[in-house]
Design a protein around this motif. Structure first.
Motif, short mmCIF file in Angstrom:
data_model
loop_
_atom_site.label_atom_id
_atom_site.label_comp_id
_atom_site.label_asym_id
_atom_site.label_seq_id
_atom_site.Cartn_x
_atom_site.Cartn_y
_atom_site.Cartn_z
N HIS A 82 0.83 -1.21 0.00
CA HIS A 82 0.00 0.00 0.00
C HIS A 82 0.86 1.26 0.00
N LEU A 83 1.96 1.24 0.72
CA LEU A 83 2.87 2.38 0.73
C LEU A 83 3.51 2.58 -0.64
N GLU A 84 3.86 1.49 -1.28
CA GLU A 84 4.48 1.53 -2.60
C GLU A 84 3.61 2.28 -3.61
N GLN A 85 2.29 2.09 -3.50
CA GLN A 85 1.36 2.73 -4.43
C GLN A 85 1.25 4.24 -4.21
N GLN A 86 1.69 4.74 -3.04
CA GLN A 86 1.58 6.16 -2.73
C GLN A 86 2.92 6.90 -2.77
N ALA A 87 4.00 6.16 -2.92
CA ALA A 87 5.33 6.77 -2.87
C ALA A 87 5.57 7.70 -4.07
N VAL A 88 6.28 8.78 -3.82
CA VAL A 88 6.68 9.67 -4.91
C VAL A 88 8.11 9.37 -5.36
N GLU A 89 8.81 8.61 -4.55
CA GLU A 89 10.17 8.18 -4.92
C GLU A 89 10.41 6.80 -4.30
N ILE A 90 10.96 5.89 -5.11
CA ILE A 90 11.27 4.54 -4.65
C ILE A 90 12.69 4.20 -5.07
N ARG A 91 13.47 3.70 -4.13
CA ARG A 91 14.82 3.22 -4.45
C ARG A 91 14.90 1.76 -4.03
N GLU A 92 15.13 0.90 -5.01
CA GLU A 92 15.14 -0.54 -4.79
C GLU A 92 16.56 -1.08 -4.80
N PHE A 93 16.78 -2.08 -3.95
CA PHE A 93 18.00 -2.87 -4.04
C PHE A 93 17.60 -4.34 -4.09
N ALA A 94 18.17 -5.07 -5.03
CA ALA A 94 17.86 -6.49 -5.16
C ALA A 94 19.14 -7.29 -5.30
N VAL A 95 19.23 -8.36 -4.52
CA VAL A 95 20.43 -9.19 -4.54
C VAL A 95 20.18 -10.54 -5.20
N SER A 96 18.92 -10.95 -5.35
CA SER A 96 18.63 -12.29 -5.88
C SER A 96 17.77 -12.30 -7.12
N HIS A 97 16.80 -11.36 -7.22
CA HIS A 97 15.97 -11.32 -8.42
C HIS A 97 15.48 -9.90 -8.69
N ALA A 192 32.55 -8.11 -1.10
CA ALA A 192 31.52 -7.78 -0.10
C ALA A 192 31.22 -6.28 -0.13
N TYR A 193 29.95 -5.94 0.17
CA TYR A 193 29.55 -4.53 0.18
C TYR A 193 28.32 -4.35 1.06
N HIS A 194 28.01 -3.11 1.37
CA HIS A 194 26.82 -2.79 2.16
C HIS A 194 25.58 -3.29 1.43
N LEU A 195 24.62 -3.76 2.16
CA LEU A 195 23.30 -4.21 1.67
C LEU A 195 23.24 -5.65 1.21
N MET A 196 24.35 -6.33 1.02
CA MET A 196 24.31 -7.63 0.37
C MET A 196 23.58 -8.70 1.19
N GLN A 197 23.17 -8.35 2.41
CA GLN A 197 22.49 -9.33 3.25
C GLN A 197 21.04 -9.57 2.83
N GLY A 198 20.43 -8.67 2.08
CA GLY A 198 19.03 -8.87 1.72
C GLY A 198 18.46 -7.75 0.88
N MET A 199 17.17 -7.86 0.58
CA MET A 199 16.49 -6.89 -0.26
C MET A 199 16.11 -5.64 0.54
N LEU A 200 16.15 -4.47 -0.11
CA LEU A 200 15.79 -3.22 0.54
C LEU A 200 15.01 -2.34 -0.42
N SER A 201 13.97 -1.71 0.09
CA SER A 201 13.21 -0.71 -0.66
C SER A 201 13.06 0.52 0.20
N LEU A 202 13.45 1.67 -0.34
CA LEU A 202 13.30 2.95 0.35
C LEU A 202 12.20 3.74 -0.34
#
Length: 264
Positions: A82-97, A192-202
Motif C-alpha cells: 500500500h505504501l508503494e502505491q503512494q510513494a513519490v520516490e522509490i529506491r530498490e536494491f535487489a540481490v537475488s531477483h 563484499a559490500y553494504h546491503l548484500m544481506q538482503g532486499m531493501l526498498s526505500l
C-alpha cells in the motif's frame, strides 16, 4: 480495495462537522493522509485507526474493521504494498531477483514457481496478476521516481530460462533508456559490500516521513523509525557509490540480454 471503509470514515467526519484538516489535527495526522484513506487509496495503520476512533468518538470501529489483506500478497508485504502505491520516490536494491515493480509476466511466473509449498496454477495466476498490478506505478511517466540497484547475480541467474531472462532484461533496459527509471549494477568483482544481506526498498512521500522495507527468507518488515530509516538510507547510498555508472550498467545489461538471446 473496497471503499466502504473510506466512505464510512467520511460520513463520520461529516456527521461530526469536521473538515479533513480538523480531523487530521485532532488525530495527529496529515490532511492528505485522511484524504487518501477516505478515497480508498490507503489503509491506515492500527495506531492511526485508533487515533481516528478517539477523534470521532467511534469507539473501536475504525481500528477493529480495517480492510482485510489481499490474499494474493504475502502477509508481511501487505503494508509495504500500500505504501508503494503512494510513494513519490522509490529506491530498490535487489540481490537475488529483479524487484517486483520491474518484473515481466513470464519472469514473475517463473519466480512464483519457486514458492514453497507449491501453489496451484490458479493461485499462481492470481499472484502474477497482482505482481503486474504493482508494476502499474510505472505507467505514470514521472511519479514515482524509481532507482534500481541490482546485484550482478540478478543478471546472471537464468530465472525462467534464457528467453525469459532476455525479455526481462530488455524490459529493464527499455525503462532505463526512456529515462523512466535509473538502474545501476553492483559488479561481482567488488566483493563484499553494504546491503548484500538482503532486499531493501526505500520510499518517500508527499504527506509523511520516508520509510524503508527490508525482506529476507519468509520475513519482511516496514521500518518507520527515523533512526533506522536514516541508517538504511546511508547504507544504500554507500552501496550505490560503489556500483557501476548508468552507462556501464546499461552496457552490462545489454550484453547479458544478448547472451541470453543467443541461447534462447
Amino acid at each position: 480495495m473496497s471503499n466502504i471503509y473510506g466512505d464510512w470514515l467520511r460520513a463520520q467526519r461529516e456527521a461530526a462537522r469536521m473538515t479533513q484538516q480538523e480531523l487530521a489535527d485532532t488525530a495527529i495526522m496529515t490532511r492528505s493522509h485522511i484524504a487518501h484513506i477516505e478515497a480508498g487509496r490507503r489503509i491506515p495503520s492500527k495506531e492511526d485507526a485508533r487515533r481516528l476512533d478517539r477523534a470521532l468518538n467511534t469507539g473501536d470501529v475504525l481500528s477493529s474493521f480495517l480492510p482485510g489483506n489481499d490474499s494474493t500478497i504475502t502477509d508481511y508485504f501487505e503494508p509495504a504494498r500500500h505504501l508503494e502505491q503512494q510513494a513519490v520516490e522509490i529506491r530498490e536494491f535487489a540481490v537475488s531477483h529483479v524487484p517486483g515493480i520491474l518484473q515481466t509476466e513470464h519472469y514473475a511466473r517463473a519466480v512464483m514457481r519457486t514458492v514453497y509449498p507449491p501453489r496451484s496454477d490458479k493461485e499462481r495466476d492470481k499472484h502474477v496478476v497482482t505482481r503486474l498490478e504493482r508494476a502499474k506505478v510505472l505507467d505514470d511517466p514521472v511519479t514515482p521516481v524509481v532507482w534500481a540497484l541490482l546485484d550482478e547475480s540478478v543478471l546472471r541467474r537464468p530465472v525462467g530460462g534464457p528467453s525469459v531472462m532476455a525479455e526481462q532484461l530488455t524490459h529493464v533496459i527499455g525503462l532505463a533508456e526512456r529515462e523512466r527509471i535509473r538502474v545501476h549494477v553492483m559488479p561481482t568483482s567488488l566483493g563484499a559490500y553494504h546491503l548484500m544481506q538482503g532486499m531493501l526498498s526505500l520510499m518517500w512521500f508527499d504527506d509523511q516521513p520516508p520509510i524503508a522495507y527490508t525482506e529476507g527468507l519468509s520475513v519482511g518488515k516496514v521500518h518507520d523509525s527515523p533512526h533506522i530509516v536514516q541508517q538504511l538510507q546511508g547504507a544504500y547510498h554507500l552501496a550505490l557509490s560503489d556500483a557501476l555508472p548508468l552507462k556501464d550498467s546499461l552496457f552490462l545489461l545489454k550484453t547479458a540480454a544478448k547472451e541470453y538471446e543467443g541461447h534462447a
